[in-house]
Design an enzyme around this catalytic site. Sequence first.
Site, PDB file in Angstrom:
ATOM      1  N   ASP A 478       0.826  -1.203   0.000  1.00  0.00           N
ATOM      2  CA  ASP A 478       0.000   0.000   0.000  1.00  0.00           C
ATOM      3  C   ASP A 478       0.864   1.258   0.000  1.00  0.00           C
ATOM      4  O   ASP A 478       2.071   1.213   0.285  1.00  0.00           O
ATOM      5  CB  ASP A 478      -0.908  -0.038   1.241  1.00  0.00           C
ATOM      6  CG  ASP A 478      -2.241   0.635   1.014  1.00  0.00           C
ATOM      7  OD1 ASP A 478      -2.349   1.448   0.083  1.00  0.00           O
ATOM      8  OD2 ASP A 478      -3.180   0.364   1.792  1.00  0.00           O
ATOM      9  N   ASP A 548     -10.628   1.964  -3.326  1.00  0.00           N
ATOM     10  CA  ASP A 548     -11.184   1.666  -2.004  1.00  0.00           C
ATOM     11  C   ASP A 548     -12.700   1.636  -2.050  1.00  0.00           C
ATOM     12  O   ASP A 548     -13.345   1.230  -1.087  1.00  0.00           O
ATOM     13  CB  ASP A 548     -10.726   2.706  -0.979  1.00  0.00           C
ATOM     14  CG  ASP A 548      -9.377   2.345  -0.388  1.00  0.00           C
ATOM     15  OD1 ASP A 548      -8.894   1.229  -0.629  1.00  0.00           O
ATOM     16  OD2 ASP A 548      -8.797   3.199   0.323  1.00  0.00           O
TER      17      ASP A 548
HETATM   18  C1  GLA Z   1      -5.759   1.763   2.264  1.00  0.00           C
HETATM   19  C2  GLA Z   1      -6.122   0.632   1.334  1.00  0.00           C
HETATM   20  C3  GLA Z   1      -7.190  -0.224   1.952  1.00  0.00           C
HETATM   21  C4  GLA Z   1      -6.696  -0.766   3.281  1.00  0.00           C
HETATM   22  C5  GLA Z   1      -6.276   0.383   4.174  1.00  0.00           C
HETATM   23  C6  GLA Z   1      -5.599  -0.118   5.436  1.00  0.00           C
HETATM   24  O1  GLA Z   1      -6.807   2.653   2.398  1.00  0.00           O
HETATM   25  O2  GLA Z   1      -6.510   1.133   0.094  1.00  0.00           O
HETATM   26  O3  GLA Z   1      -7.547  -1.281   1.105  1.00  0.00           O
HETATM   27  O4  GLA Z   1      -5.618  -1.637   3.056  1.00  0.00           O
HETATM   28  O5  GLA Z   1      -5.360   1.263   3.524  1.00  0.00           O
HETATM   29  O6  GLA Z   1      -5.186   0.922   6.235  1.00  0.00           O
END
Ligand code: GLA
Length: 750
Positions: A478, A548
């Site tokens: 990420d 997301d």
């Molecule tokens: C980001 C990612 C999510 C998740 C969160 C965890 O927002 O896009 O899918 O992994 O971080 O903190």
Amino acid sequence: MAIHFFENQGVFHLTNAHLSYILHILPNGHLGQLYFGSAIPIDEDYRYLFEGAPRPMTTYVFEGDTQFSLEHTREEYPVYGHSDYRSGACRVVQPNGASILNLEYVSHMIQHGKPALPGLPACRATQAEAQTLEILLKDQVSGLKITLSYTIYEELPMICRHAEFKNDGVNTLRLQKAFSLALDLPDDNWLWHEFVGAWSRERHLFKRPLTPGMTAIGSTRGHSSHQFNPFVCLTRSHTTEHTGQAIGCSFVYSGNFLIQAEVDAYHTTRLLCGIHPENFEWALRPGESFVTPEAVLGYSTQGLNGLSQAFHNLMRNHLSREPWGEMVRPLLVNNWEGTYFDFTEEKLLGIAQKAKDLGLELFVLDDGWFGERTHEKAGLGDWWPNTKRLKNGIAGLSQKIRALGLKFGLWFEPEMCNQDSDLYRNHPDWILQTPGYSASHGRHQYVLDFSRQEVIDYIYQLMEQVIRDGELDYIKWDMNRSLSEVYSTAYPPHQQGEIFHRHILGVYQLHQRLLDSFPQLLIEGCSSGGGRFDPGMLPYCPQIWTSDDTDAIERLFIQHGTSYAYPISCIGAHVSVSPNHQVLRHTPLFTRAAVALFGTFGYELDLMQLSDDTCQIIKREMIWVKIWRCMIQHGQFTRLRSPFEGNDVAWAAMDLTKSKGVVGYYRILNRINDRFDRLPLPMLNDMEKYRICEVAEDFSEERPIGQYSGKTLKEIGILLSDPTAGEISKYAGRLPTDFYARLFTIEKIA
Ligand code: GLA
């Protein structure tokens, strides 16, 4: 031979069955562009396309000649400052402040295959698949040499380009602009398609005609961004999804970028693509080289679908990390939307057991397993298990997950730290920050300075240990904030303009080192969803978390937009809970599944909360998905109806031999007593006969719809009319609703 050089004409012709790209040496020794478009014969002289014009207020190259002006010339790698007043492809400042260059042709080389780009992601090709032309240009005054590289694929309508700058002089040169691609087109009758958005609203298609002046997209955020994707298409006004001319430009890079089209007073178009010049300056010392990232030009006469399918092929087979390009992706469950930070080992094991029962294959533990990370404000950078939460550590949890017969994966955010972390307490100077100025935070986190080798080494060693101890099959990588106050205390003042690029080179390096150590590891890219969904990530991350936003209706827009450049095999798509956590929309389970199927499929919810009936449906669904996923992920994807144009969406995936396929149809809002509706299926073979079935909403059966010739299905199609016409009490079958989906299978009858 795909690349021809006509020495007596000074002309290069790159061609295959799909396209021709023709360039020539201009009277002043620079390189000019003659033609880019559909394939044309190689045995004709195309120099007649080089036009001059005695026009007032024009500056000319040679005294006594009022024809040859760079202003009216289509150039291959233009430099601003001579008689061309448009934007240049590079800007190099010499010690005396001069910034013009006289880039004259010196020599060229043609080879089979495609050399790699050191430290940078790039498309691959075997000796048989492509040929590469390298043209060396030199500026005698500064000693700067520029090698322009062109790879043309035998089978694909694609040309990959980049430039290498080598300082052969005695003084340090300041590189302030170093684009990867310049393309001068003879007219401006183009529609520009860009893919724009924001967090959770990525890659929405937006179109605008080119107009005089600049049309541009880019990122200055240190990652390719949610806002603009490094991909644009140009189409003619009559181009459709299935017919007509389309040009695509894709930048194989994950940092700051600019793609711009400049239309001049004479209605020509100059397309430029490369690293964004904002805050870019590279000190090129004598003897040193700078290699630009790669840009890819695609060309289609079969409309936007034709262009997309060519890019999908390139990205799947020549860019995505091998062997994942052609491998089916594990069906995963990710705990993020299921538990967020609120989990125990017991809870995770419960979800994992359920996942196994349902037929899923990979359990992914998301954020919160490491350091003191029980919330957003602490722990990033401390990549060791939190044994207060997971008493047996990651190794212990991994053993239990594997004992269930599942693969195991973990979330990391390697480029970041929180101030509340051992990493920051011990190395406060390891973050990007400008001396004397405060550092901005994003999500309470700071960006590590990946231009420093010791920072990468430190993170590598922590990650390596967890991956080894936990025997990880997968990691989700990420990156949750944009860069700011970009400055590295490890570099002298005159190199600060290098830090954005050095940072992303560091990110690539860490990926590569981990993959060298763990060749089987599947890395899924992520950046707060799709903030770094770009071709530069694909050689490391063959799949990327698309957004997301997991709402099925929002995903219709996001996945549709993403599909213009990127293959289904890299589009991370999960079924999440209803009501959805981002937009609170209630959608049927079947619709959520039917949308996520056009991606690397998974679940992202607390499986323990599902009813027995739902579990039975998911079990059957997993059996169905296992039969079809390979075809969907690696077959040919076609957009049939667009959410950007109406209430309905339709997508199809067909295997490459056109013998079987799946069609997904989605209606956003229900309509009453609506028109009769047919969906033509233009991707079928005329001469074949096909059996069409509809998948039941509970995956209990595939109901036969009929058997028709490919020609009939292409010209007329399948019926989609609402059988209830709004009088639902009179209808016994499945009732259409808002957020409705239908899935059809197509199989060739032998
Ligand atoms: C980001 C990612 C999510 C998740 C969160 C965890 O927002 O896009 O899918 O992994 O971080 O903190």
